[in-house]
Design an enzyme around this catalytic site. Structure first.
Site, PDB file in Angstrom:
ATOM      1  CG  HIS A   1      -2.151  -0.853   0.975  1.00 59.80           C
ATOM      2  ND1 HIS A   1      -2.719  -1.625   1.960  1.00 59.80           N
ATOM      3  CD2 HIS A   1      -2.884  -1.053  -0.136  1.00 59.80           C
ATOM      4  CE1 HIS A   1      -3.776  -2.246   1.449  1.00 59.80           C
ATOM      5  NE2 HIS A   1      -3.889  -1.917   0.185  1.00 59.80           N
TER       6      HIS A   1
ATOM      7  NE  ARG B   1       0.029  -9.645 -11.510  1.00 60.46           N
ATOM      8  CZ  ARG B   1       0.753  -8.761 -12.190  1.00 60.46           C
ATOM      9  NH1 ARG B   1       0.523  -7.464 -12.060  1.00 60.46           N
ATOM     10  NH2 ARG B   1       1.717  -9.154 -13.002  1.00 60.46           N
TER      11      ARG B   1
ATOM     12  CD  GLU C   1       0.545 -16.849 -16.982  1.00 61.06           C
ATOM     13  OE1 GLU C   1       1.279 -15.936 -16.598  1.00 61.06           O
ATOM     14  OE2 GLU C   1      -0.489 -17.184 -16.377  1.00 61.06           O
TER      15      GLU C   1
ATOM     16  CG  ASP D   1       4.388 -16.997 -14.565  1.00 60.10           C
ATOM     17  OD1 ASP D   1       5.321 -17.299 -13.813  1.00 60.10           O
ATOM     18  OD2 ASP D   1       3.279 -16.621 -14.151  1.00 60.10           O
TER      19      ASP D   1
ATOM     20  CB  CYS E   1      -0.962  -8.463 -19.051  1.00 53.89           C
ATOM     21  SG  CYS E   1      -1.081 -10.220 -18.702  1.00 53.89           S
TER      22      CYS E   1
END
Ligand code: PEP
Ligand code: MG
Length: 585
Positions: free
Chosen positions: A192, A299, A434, A458, A505
């Site tokens: 955060h 995500r 991926e 990935d 992405c």
């Protein structure tokens, strides 16, 4: 002069004197026994301290509403929920009654164990959520111990804030005009603190391990949050170069923001789409600021990683609906749960796998827990009426997995219909590519996918057999490796042959040195950290498609990543000399 490399958590360059802010170290917690008759007064002390903490958090919430956005303010709303959590209060009261220890000790013991449990997770995202627990419990503890923290609210001069682990509330309370950059031992891109730093456009480099020991108060520090570099007491040459880079950055950033309303189109009219990646729903509010045409990757596993946040269908429904509403009809691609591997959900998944990255993760996990998977799919379907939703499945490795996932989606739809729950009939469903097996069978997967999104983080890891989190072999994780480029070409070509679009992405989408090459390979959609969008757009608007195709052709003929890198860097410095100068610093 000393140089350090950390996680580039918020872009920008700043040069200033260091201010060490180390007072967030845990104070010594008093521990003593109490009589049964004292339990009530100890409990009252807790309630008073907790109430004061709630008031503080409420003020911070209102401040965040005024200064940032309702979505960023939600961080403090969630802190307040933690403070008002009745189960948590019950736990404290029970332990107080049973242990007959003073309230400071009881409170610290419970909250510390909770934070430790999250910190022990191999997953960075869990560890980052521990910061919220620490923030909240430290606030109560400060009240119990009558500690007043050194204020960052009215600083006398501009500073680089150096801290072990700055809390989100510190970022909010500090004098944002004076703090020119943040460097921290702890933290990651998705903490955060990092999110707030980005919201306030304060450069930040996090995850530097022991930077607080390398910097003394008053040292001159150069922070480059774009590349993740920190220079302490630079020599004259480095200082001069950094100042120049900073001036360039400010000039370019102003220009970049002007690009917001312009299309992502090459000089010869080839249009692509630029979208943002987000990890938590609140981030969606900021992305339009940078000209994102949608969300290319949400995500969703972050919902499952946040302590105190239930993973019930309703919670998920609210989160997805929020993002869809904020995006006002622009496409929002939500990825189903991608847990496992390096993102374990405690009490939920195995922690003793020998090869977790090759193990029970992502779509494999969801398929083996159909009820959990269906809960997520129902929440997605129900929220789809609030906007333009696309669903995608992570780590698809073959057609069987994709078909199984699609059939569970059909079951979830049937359940919604049975309950008269509406859902959009225009939801596109895509596959993340991926895994090398998916890349090699992209033509087959394209038959059953409405779109592809290439997860290069990935794909690079699996095609080059390089653990993406292992520093020793990290140098091998080269996006310009000929194997990766050939995979990209094959995936994009297969998508186009079957009439679907190919997006990307992974981090590569926001890397401006790769933009022209990716365009040349035919990529339709780039999804990245929102802040990177203007820079990528500027490259797109400064090139011609034909030049990019030639670059891609030449790159495909190179025999090593070194050759590709030299080729692409030379091309970039020829077409964008000043950008290249900026990046190479
Ligand atoms: C990727 O692998 O490129 C990707 C975008 O997914 P994640 O980084 O969440 O694994
Ligand atoms: Mg991935």
């Amino acid at each position: 002069m000393k140089k350090f490399t950390g996680i580039p958590a918020s872009p920008g360059i700043a040069i200033e004197k260091a201010l060490l802010y180390l007072e967030d170290d845990v104070p010594e917690i008093p521990r003593y026994s109490i009589q049964k008759s004292q339990v009530e007064s100890e409990w009252k002390r807790f309630l008073t301290a907790n109430h004061q903490a709630v008031e503080e958090v409420r003020d911070l919430y209102e401040q965040a509403l005024r200064e940032v956005s309702s979505e960023q303010a939600a961080i403090f709303q969630s802190h307040r929920m933690m403070l008002e959590d009745t189960d948590f209060h019950e736990q404290i009261k029970d332990q107080l009654n049973e242990s007959l220890q003073n309230i400071e000790w009881v409170f610290w013991d419970i909250s510390h164990k909770l934070a430790q449990c999250l910190m022990a997770s191999p997953d960075a995202q869990f560890r980052e959520r521990a910061a919220d627990i620490s923030d909240v419990s430290r606030r109560v503890m400060n009240r119990l111990l009558s500690i007043n923290k050194r204020s960052l609210a009215d600083l006398k001069s501009d500073v680089i804030l150096v801290s072990h682990d700055l809390l989100p509330s510190d970022v909010l309370a500090m004098d944002k005009k004076r703090v020119k950059a943040i460097v921290m031992d702890a933290g990651g891109r998705t903490s955060h603190t990092a999110i707030l730093a980005r919201a306030f456009a304060i450069p930040a480099v996090l995850g530097l391990s022991s930077i607080t020991r390398a910097i003394d108060e008053g040292d001159t520090v150069v922070v480059n949050g774009t590349v993740g570099e920190v220079i302490v007491n630079p020599d004259t040459q480095n200082l001069g170069q950094s100042q120049q880079a900073m001036d360039h950055y400010h000039k370019y950033f102003d220009e970049f923001l002007e690009l917001r309303e312009l299309p992502a189109e090459t000089k010869d009219g080839h249009r692509v789409c630029l979208k943002a990646n987000i990890e938590i729903p609140e981030e969606a509010d900021q992305v339009a600021r940078y000209g994102a045409e949608g969300i290319g990757l949400y995500r969703s596993e972050f919902l499952f990683l946040t302590p105190g946040q239930a993973i019930a269908e309703e919670e998920q429904y609210r989160a997805y609906s929020h993002v869809l509403k904020v995006m006002e009809g622009r496409p929002v691609t939500i990825r189903t749960l991608d847990s496992g591997g390096d993102k374990l959900i405690p009490n939920f998944q195995l922690t003793d796998e020998k090869n977790p990255l090759l193990g029970w993760r992502a779509i494999r996990f969801s398929l083996s827990r159909p009820e959990l998977f269906k809960t997520q799919l129902r929440a997605l379907l129900r929220s789809s009426v609030n906007g333009n939703m696309r669903i995608m499945f992570p780590l698809i490795s073959g057609i069987e997995e994709l078909e199984q996932a699609l059939s569970i989606l059909e079951e979830a739809k049937a359940e919604c219909r049975k309950k008269n729950q509406a859902y959009s009939d225009a939801i596109e469903v895509g596959s993340m590519i991926e895994v090398p097996a998916a890349a090699m069978t992209a033509d087959i997967l394209a038959e059953r996918s409405d779109f592809f999104s290439i997860g290069t983080n990935d794909l690079i890891q699996y095609s080059l057999a390089v653990d993406r989190g292992n520093e020793r072999v990290n140098y091998l994780a080269q996006p310009s490796h000929p194997a990766v480029i050939r995979f990209l070409q094959k995936i994009i070509q297969s998508a186009h042959e079957k009439g679907i679009k190919a997006g990307l992405c992974g981090e590569l989408a926001g890397d401006t040195t790769a933009t022209a090459l990716l365009l040349g390979l035919g990529l339709d959609e780039f999804s990245m950290t929102a802040q990177s969008i203007p820079q990528v757009k500027r490259i797109i608007r400064g090139v011609e498609m034909e030049q990019c195709r030639l670059l891609a052709e030449r790159a495909l003929q190179c025999s090593s990543y070194h050759h590709v890198t030299v080729l692409v860097e030379a091309w970039m410095s020829e077409h964008f000399p000043s950008d290249y100068e900026l990046r190479s610093r």
